[in-house]
Design a protein around this motif. Structure first.
Motif, PDB file in Angstrom:
ATOM      1  N   LEU A 174      -5.612   2.466  -2.921  1.00 17.27           N
ATOM      2  CA  LEU A 174      -6.702   2.552  -3.892  1.00 17.27           C
ATOM      3  C   LEU A 174      -6.300   3.459  -5.061  1.00 17.27           C
ATOM      4  O   LEU A 174      -5.603   4.455  -4.866  1.00 17.27           O
ATOM      5  CB  LEU A 174      -7.969   3.112  -3.229  1.00 17.27           C
ATOM      6  N   ALA A 175      -6.755   3.091  -6.244  1.00 13.18           N
ATOM      7  CA  ALA A 175      -6.458   3.910  -7.428  1.00 13.18           C
ATOM      8  C   ALA A 175      -7.257   5.212  -7.334  1.00 13.18           C
ATOM      9  O   ALA A 175      -8.475   5.195  -7.093  1.00 13.18           O
ATOM     10  CB  ALA A 175      -6.840   3.137  -8.684  1.00 13.18           C
ATOM     11  N   ALA A 205     -13.731   4.529  -8.953  1.00 13.79           N
ATOM     12  CA  ALA A 205     -14.686   3.419  -8.807  1.00 13.79           C
ATOM     13  C   ALA A 205     -15.896   3.865  -9.610  1.00 13.79           C
ATOM     14  O   ALA A 205     -16.376   4.970  -9.409  1.00 13.79           O
ATOM     15  CB  ALA A 205     -15.062   3.218  -7.351  1.00 13.79           C
ATOM     16  N   LYS A 247     -17.122  -0.269  -7.046  1.00 14.63           N
ATOM     17  CA  LYS A 247     -16.015  -1.205  -6.823  1.00 14.63           C
ATOM     18  C   LYS A 247     -14.684  -0.487  -7.055  1.00 14.63           C
ATOM     19  O   LYS A 247     -14.521   0.195  -8.074  1.00 14.63           O
ATOM     20  CB  LYS A 247     -16.098  -2.383  -7.791  1.00 14.63           C
ATOM     21  N   THR A 248     -13.746  -0.666  -6.148  1.00 18.34           N
ATOM     22  CA  THR A 248     -12.418  -0.077  -6.321  1.00 18.34           C
ATOM     23  C   THR A 248     -11.507  -1.106  -6.968  1.00 18.34           C
ATOM     24  O   THR A 248     -11.939  -2.206  -7.320  1.00 18.34           O
ATOM     25  CB  THR A 248     -11.825   0.335  -4.963  1.00 18.34           C
ATOM     26  N   ASN A 249     -10.222  -0.781  -7.035  1.00 23.41           N
ATOM     27  CA  ASN A 249      -9.259  -1.732  -7.598  1.00 23.41           C
ATOM     28  C   ASN A 249      -9.005  -2.921  -6.672  1.00 23.41           C
ATOM     29  O   ASN A 249      -8.422  -3.913  -7.094  1.00 23.41           O
ATOM     30  CB  ASN A 249      -7.929  -1.018  -7.903  1.00 23.41           C
TER      31      ASN A 249
END
Ligand SMILES: Cc1cc2nc3c(=O)[nH]c(=O)nc-3n(C[C@H](O)[C@H](O)[C@H](O)COP(=O)(O)OP(=O)(O)OC[C@H]3O[C@@H](n4cnc5c(N)ncnc54)[C@H](O)[C@@H]3O)c2cc1C
Length: 307
Positions: free
Chosen positions: A250-251, A260, A265-267
Motif C-alpha cells: 500500500l502507498a 487513502a 480507498k487505497t492504491n
C-alpha cells in the motif's frame, strides 16, 4: 479451502468495529480479526469525554465492548487472531493469521497505531519486564517504587500524573527544557510533590543487572552522561501507524500512514484503510468510526461493481 468473505476487517478498534457494523447491516459477510481485545487504543483510558451521546463520559474498555456487541448483533464475526502477513493484490485477498488463512474479496485495514519505541538495545527483551508503554495498564506493578517516564507531550504528562498516584518517585525525562504538553498539565505536574524533571536529556541505554536497574541519560547540551536508578521505565514518545505488514503493497506517506483520502480507498482495488492507520489530520475515536462507516460503504459499492 477457506471460505471467501465479502469483507475482512483487520483490527478491532473503533474503525474496525464500525466497519463491521456497517458491513453486516449492508448484508455483507463480514469477519473481523483482532489480536488482543475489542476497543484498540481507547481501551487504555478510563474516561472518554468526547464520544457524542455520553455527557458524563464513558470508560474506553466498556465502549470497545459495546462496539463489538453492536457489530456482532448485526451479524459480523470476530476472530481473535493476529494478522501475520497479507497478500492484497488480486481479486481474492489472503491474510495469514495466528489462527490460519483468511480469504476475502475486500479488505479493510484498521490496525490503528502502536507506541513508538526508543530503539535502545534490550528494549524488546525488557518490554513488560521493566520497560512499558502504558501507565494505565502496567503502573500498578510499581507501587511505592521509582519510575522514569520518557517524553514531553500530553500522554507523557498524563502517564507521569497517573504513576505519581502509586509510585514513590516519578522522574520525567524530556529532551527539551519545556514540556510540549498542554498548559493544563503543567500545574498538576508541579503540584504532585513526587514528580521530578530531567530536562534536556535523552536515554542512551537501559541499565540492567538481570532485570532493569535504570537508565543512562545524555545531556543534549553538554553531551555529559549520567545514570538514573529506577525500577521501571514508561516510554511515552508518541504513536506510529501499524502498517508494517502492508508497507510493500500500500502507498504510505513518509510517516508510514496509508495514503487513502476521505473515501478510504487505497492504491489497491478492494482494499480500504480506516482510522489511525490512514494519513489524516485528526486521529480520534469519532474520526476512526467515521472512516469505518465510509470504508464499509465503499467496500459494498466495490462488491456491487460500482466501486
Ligand atoms: C491513552 C489514550 C487515550 C485516548 N483518549 C481518547 C479520547 O478521549 N477521545 C478520542 O477521541 N480519542 C482518544 N484516543 C485516540 C483514539 O483511541 C484513537 O484515535 C482510536 O482508537 C483509533 O481507532 P482505530 O480503530 O483506528 O485504531 P486502534 O484503536 O489503534 O485499534 C486498532 C486495533 O487493531 C488491532 N491490531 C493491530 N494490528 C493487528 C494485527 N496484525 N492483527 C490483528 N489485530 C491487529 C489492535 O490490537 C487494535 O485493537 C486515545 C488514545 C490513547 C492511546
Amino acid at each position: 479451502m477457506e471460505p471467501i468473505h465479502d469483507v475482512l476487517i483487520v483490527g478491532g478498534g473503533p474503525a474496525g468495529y464500525t466497519a463491521a457494523l456497517y458491513a453486516a447491516r449492508a448484508g455483507l459477510d463480514a469477519a473481523l480479526l483482532e489480536k488482543l481485545s475489542a476497543g484498540g487504543q481507547m481501551a487504555l483510558t478510563t474516561k472518554i469525554e468526547n464520544w457524542p451521546g455520553f455527557p458524563d463520559g464513558i470508560d474506553g474498555f466498556d465502549l470497545g465492548e459495546r462496539m463489538q456487541r453492536g457489530a456482532e448483533r448485526a451479524g459480523a464475526k470476530t476472530v481473535l487472531a493476529e494478522a501475520l502477513s497479507a497478500n492484497l493484490w488480486g481479486e481474492i485477498k489472503t491474510v495469514e493469521t495466528s489462527a490460519g488463512r483468511f480469504r476475502a474479496r475486500t479488505v479493510i485495514w484498521a490496525t490503528g497505531a502502536e507506541p513508538r519505541r526508543l530503539g535502545l538495545p534490550g528494549e524488546t527483551e525488557l518490554t513488560g519486564r521493566g520497560v512499558h508503554y502504558c501507565a494505565a495498564c502496567d503502573g500498578m506493578a510499581y507501587r511505592g517504587k521509582t519510575v522514569a517516564v520518557v517524553g514531553g507531550g500530553n500522554s507523557a504528562a498524563a502517564d507521569a500524573l497517573q504513576l505519581s498516584r502509586v509510585c514513590k518517585r516519578v522522574v520525567l525525562v524530556h529532551r527539551r527544557d519545556t514540556l510540549r504538553a498542554e498548559k493544563a498539565y503543567h500545574e498538576q505536574l508541579m503540584q504532585a510533590g513526587n514528580i521530578e524533571f530531567c530536562w534536556n536529556s535523552v536515554p542512551t541505554a537501559l541499565l540492567r543487572v538481570g532485570g532493569l536497574r535504570g537508565l543512562r541519560l545524555r545531556d543534549v547540551q553538554t553531551g555529559r552522561e549520567r545514570d538514573l536508578a529506577c525500577d521501571g521505565v514508561f516510554i511515552s514518545v508518541g504513536r506510529a501507524p501499524a502498517t508494517g505488514l502492508v508497507r510493500e503493497q500500500l502507498a504510505l506517506d513518509e510517516a508510514g500512514s496509508i495514503l487513502a483520502g476521505e473515501s478510504t480507498k487505497t492504491n489497491l482495488p478492494g482494499v480500504f484503510a480506516a482510522g489511525d492507520v490512514r494519513a489524516k489530520a485528526l486521529r480520534q475515536i469519532v474520526t476512526a468510526a467515521s472512516d469505518g462507516a465510509v470504508a464499509a460503504h465503499e467496500a459494498a459499492a466495490y462488491l456491487a461493481g460500482g466501486g
